[in-house]
Design a protein around this motif. Structure first.
Motif, PDB file in Angstrom:
ATOM      1  N   GLY A 220       2.181   1.714  -3.401  1.00  0.00           N
ATOM      2  CA  GLY A 220       1.120   2.103  -4.326  1.00  0.00           C
ATOM      3  C   GLY A 220       0.681   3.543  -4.138  1.00  0.00           C
ATOM      4  O   GLY A 220       0.512   4.282  -5.112  1.00  0.00           O
ATOM      5  N   VAL A 221       0.521   3.949  -2.891  1.00  0.00           N
ATOM      6  CA  VAL A 221       0.037   5.309  -2.612  1.00  0.00           C
ATOM      7  C   VAL A 221       1.116   6.343  -2.903  1.00  0.00           C
ATOM      8  O   VAL A 221       0.855   7.382  -3.504  1.00  0.00           O
ATOM      9  N   ARG A 222       2.335   6.044  -2.495  1.00  0.00           N
ATOM     10  CA  ARG A 222       3.414   7.044  -2.654  1.00  0.00           C
ATOM     11  C   ARG A 222       3.970   7.097  -4.064  1.00  0.00           C
ATOM     12  O   ARG A 222       4.583   8.095  -4.449  1.00  0.00           O
ATOM     13  N   GLY A 223       3.825   6.025  -4.817  1.00  0.00           N
ATOM     14  CA  GLY A 223       4.364   6.014  -6.174  1.00  0.00           C
ATOM     15  C   GLY A 223       5.861   6.238  -6.164  1.00  0.00           C
ATOM     16  O   GLY A 223       6.592   5.595  -5.409  1.00  0.00           O
TER      17      GLY A 223
ATOM     18  N   ILE B 237      -4.062   3.639  -7.826  1.00  0.00           N
ATOM     19  CA  ILE B 237      -3.423   3.109  -6.605  1.00  0.00           C
ATOM     20  C   ILE B 237      -3.892   1.662  -6.380  1.00  0.00           C
ATOM     21  O   ILE B 237      -3.131   0.803  -5.950  1.00  0.00           O
TER      22      ILE B 237
ATOM     23  N   GLU C 137      -2.764   6.097   2.974  1.00  0.00           N
ATOM     24  CA  GLU C 137      -2.208   4.788   3.353  1.00  0.00           C
ATOM     25  C   GLU C 137      -3.032   4.169   4.475  1.00  0.00           C
ATOM     26  O   GLU C 137      -3.393   2.988   4.412  1.00  0.00           O
TER      27      GLU C 137
ATOM     28  N   VAL D 131       0.847  -1.203   0.000  1.00  0.00           N
ATOM     29  CA  VAL D 131       0.000   0.000   0.000  1.00  0.00           C
ATOM     30  C   VAL D 131       0.882   1.252   0.000  1.00  0.00           C
ATOM     31  O   VAL D 131       0.639   2.197  -0.764  1.00  0.00           O
ATOM     32  N   HIS D 132       1.916   1.238   0.833  1.00  0.00           N
ATOM     33  CA  HIS D 132       2.828   2.395   0.898  1.00  0.00           C
ATOM     34  C   HIS D 132       3.403   2.672  -0.493  1.00  0.00           C
ATOM     35  O   HIS D 132       3.412   3.817  -0.953  1.00  0.00           O
TER      36      HIS D 132
ATOM     37  N   LEU E 202      -2.109  -2.890  -6.023  1.00  0.00           N
ATOM     38  CA  LEU E 202      -2.568  -3.667  -4.865  1.00  0.00           C
ATOM     39  C   LEU E 202      -3.319  -4.917  -5.339  1.00  0.00           C
ATOM     40  O   LEU E 202      -3.169  -5.997  -4.771  1.00  0.00           O
TER      41      LEU E 202
ATOM     42  N   ALA F 205       7.821   6.761  -2.894  1.00  0.00           N
ATOM     43  CA  ALA F 205       7.824   5.701  -1.869  1.00  0.00           C
ATOM     44  C   ALA F 205       9.251   5.467  -1.387  1.00  0.00           C
ATOM     45  O   ALA F 205      10.206   5.641  -2.142  1.00  0.00           O
TER      46      ALA F 205
END
Lengths: 224, 383
Positions: free
Chosen positions: A75-78, B275, B240, A72-73, B279, A81
């Protein structure tokens, strides 16, 4: 859960992962305590089997949670990260998870009927277990504080201890004593060595570059 | 790893405290852009604009124009805000704009489908990622198939939006109070200044209008890009936490609200849905759990058009923005609560992913056909 979006200061979830690593180490410490209580005849192995498995499952669950959170980190930060941190955590959670497995192995020795309490090595093994148990707590503290000096000191100490565990295994291999005495001692020494080595791997994250994680015990000349 | 990684959060060189100020600044630029669009059309001549949009006066052509425009700018927010500006200028009717808005909903799905291509070399991973990306496509296509004919036959979406819009006008809300709002006064000033400066240069009115239009479109695009970029940094930790909570607790209303909140915050449904793609690929979230987040993102992105309507003088601008919101609300009501119906987009996405994993050419054919060829042919045939 959505309220998580509005609460806190919105720090990186890496903070949370740090806490979970501490939880994992604490749970592993408890698992080792349960296993060695059985091994030292303080409790009947069957009495604590379920508690031990529950504790190990908690460690496994935390490992999976951390892995998911790292994805998730990323994915969210791109692009922003913290990739090195992600790789370090992926590596060390595996090491921590293995601590639980070896603790279970210690319990297996007791559950199989081995009785080491009357053997000449009993006092020494008790001291070694206490040392390993303390190493778990030291590792947690060193990792949380990123204390490089303490890490190096602990790694050197542990490195010497690994040689002692190896010597104990070899001693059993070459002795003429009955297998019901030699095998449990060799197995216990082997499991304590693996627990120590995995804790060392965790501590290498504090002092070693990313590509040399887990390689404390190789290439001693290049260690620093 | 001598330092705690938690202390090394990257902020891209911009101090964190400055980012909210930048966001406000870019939101202001965004509203100025929408106002500029309205002014540019007026200077250009509403008749001329009507001639241009006459090419897409057919609802089907309008739908395809919405798809194509969104694919080209890779942002439904830009397309819908532009549509709101055009409706606000009076050069585009609400009726003609509704299919375009629906098209923008479909067009925006191309971004996360493209994001899923990053997994194309790894079969099982790609199958999950591609299904997760295209479930967004299928939901929007199914919603258009159901609601566009209904809207054309009854006008229920635009009528409902008009009713809500009138209600808001009655309540004296900012969006529906032309001339009185301090926001409108603040965004009119720079546009009037630019218009005056260009006119003073002695340029032909057509040129003045074209330049204002071009500046307005660039402003909208740039403003949304930078609002998204800054908000993504500001919201990253909370995002997050939100995604971790969804992964831990599964699908449902909470996941949908997460999609809405994240999308409203970053002003981009593509960010939210993109995003989800890695995942899904990694297998840490299931298609069933990702689906409501996607629906929430679809709904959340409609806030941009509502924001854009703040800049417009005509109440129709708010009506078309509300139509966008209602279309997505009705879409969710039609395709989420009933399990049997909920599974339709999921099954369609899984079936397409199955085929796409076996034959990679299908992926390219799908992207080109749905997002380029079909819209182009549709515009030409149905104009």
């Amino acid at each position: 859960m959505v309220f998580d979006l509005f609460s806190g200061k919105g720090e990186s979830q890496i903070e949370r992962i740090e806490q979970q690593i501490q939880e994992m180490l604490a749970a592993c410490g408890r698992t080792i305590d349960i296993a060695t209580d059985a091994l030292f005849g303080r409790v009947a192995p069957s009495e604590v089997g379920e508690t031990l498995r529950k504790s190990d499952r908690a460690v496994n669950r935390l490992e999976r949670e951390i892995r998911r959170e790292l994805v998730v980190h990323a994915g969210v930060r791109g692009a922003s990260a913290d990739i090195p941190a992600i790789l370090v955590y992926m590596s060390i959670v595996k090491d921590i998870e293995r601590l639980g497995d070896y603790a279970k192995n210690l319990w297996d020795v007791a559950n199989a009927g081995a009785d080491i309490t009357g053997l000449s090595e009993f006092d020494r093994i008790q001291r070694d277990v206490a040392w390993v148990r303390e190493l778990v707590d030291r590792t947690a503290k060193i990792f949380a504080e990123r204390d490089a000096a303490a890490a190096q000191e602990a790694l050197n100490e542990a490195d010497a201890k690994l040689d002692e565990f190896d010597a104990m295994v070899i001693e059993q291999l070459t002795s003429d004593r009955p297998s019901r005495e030699g095998v449990p001692i060799a197995l216990v020494a082997r499991y304590l060595k693996r627990i120590s080595a995995h804790l060392m791997n965790v501590m290498t994250a504090v002092v070693m570059p990313l590509d040399r994680l887990d390689y404390w015990d190789e290439d001693k000349a290049d260690r620093w | 790893m001598a330092e705690s990684p938690a202390t090394t959060e990257r902020t891209g060189g911009v101090p964190r405290w400055l980012r909210p100020i930048l966001v406000l600044g870019f939101l202001y630029l965004f509203l100025v852009g929408v106002k500029g669009l309205e002014t540019g059309i007026k200077v250009f001549g509403v008749d001329a604009a009507e001639r241009i949009f006459g090419y897409v006066s057919s609802p089907v052509a309008g739908l395809f124009a919405g798809i194509l425009a969104t694919v080209l700018v890779q942002s439904s927010s830009v397309t819908t805000s532009t549509i709101v500006g055009l409706v606000g200028s009076g050069s585009l009717s609400v009726a003609a704009a509704v299919p375009m808005i629906m098209g923008a909903n479909i067009g925006t799905t191309v971004t996360n489908t493209l994001a899923s291509l990053g997994h194309v070399r790894r079969g099982a991973e790609f199958k999950r990622a591609f299904a997760g990306a295209t479930v967004h496509d299928f939901f929007n296509v199914f919603a258009v198939v159901v609601f566009l004919p209904l809207e054309l036959a009854t006008g229920f979406l635009s009528k409902s939006a008009t009713a809500v819009s009138s209600l808001l006008a009655g309540s004296g809300s900012v969006a529906a109070a032309p001339g009185k709002s301090p926001i409108k006064a603040a965004i009119k000033a720079p546009v009037a200044l630019i218009e005056g400066s260009l006119t003073d240069l002695g340029l032909h009115r057509g040129w003045v209008g074209s330049l204002i239009l071009a500046l307005a479109l660039v402003s909208i695009f740039v403003a949304l890009v930078f609002v998204t970029r800054n908000m993504r940094v500001l919201m990253a930790g909370r995002m997050e936490a939100g995604f971790n909570a969804v992964l831990g607790r599964g699908a449902g209303l909470g996941a949908m609200i997460l999609g809405v909140v994240v999308t409203v915050a970053v002003q981009s449904s593509s960010i939210t849905t993109s995003i989800l793609v890695p995942l899904l690929g990694a297998g840490v979230i299931t298609l069933e759990n990702a689906y409501p987040v996607t629906l929430g993102a679809n709904l959340g992105t409609t806030v941009t058009a509502l924001l854009a309507s703040l800049a417009a003088d005509r109440p129709e601008a708010l009506t078309i923005a509300l139509t966008h919101t209602l279309f997505n609300v009705f879409g969710i009501l039609a395709f989420y609560p009933v399990p049997l119906v909920r599974r339709l987009p999921l099954r369609a996405a899984r079936a397409l992913a199955e085929v796409a994993t076996r034959r990679k050419r299908v992926v390219l054919a799908y992207l080109v056909a749905v997002f380029v060829v079909l819209p182009l042919v549709g515009i030409v045939v149905f104009r």
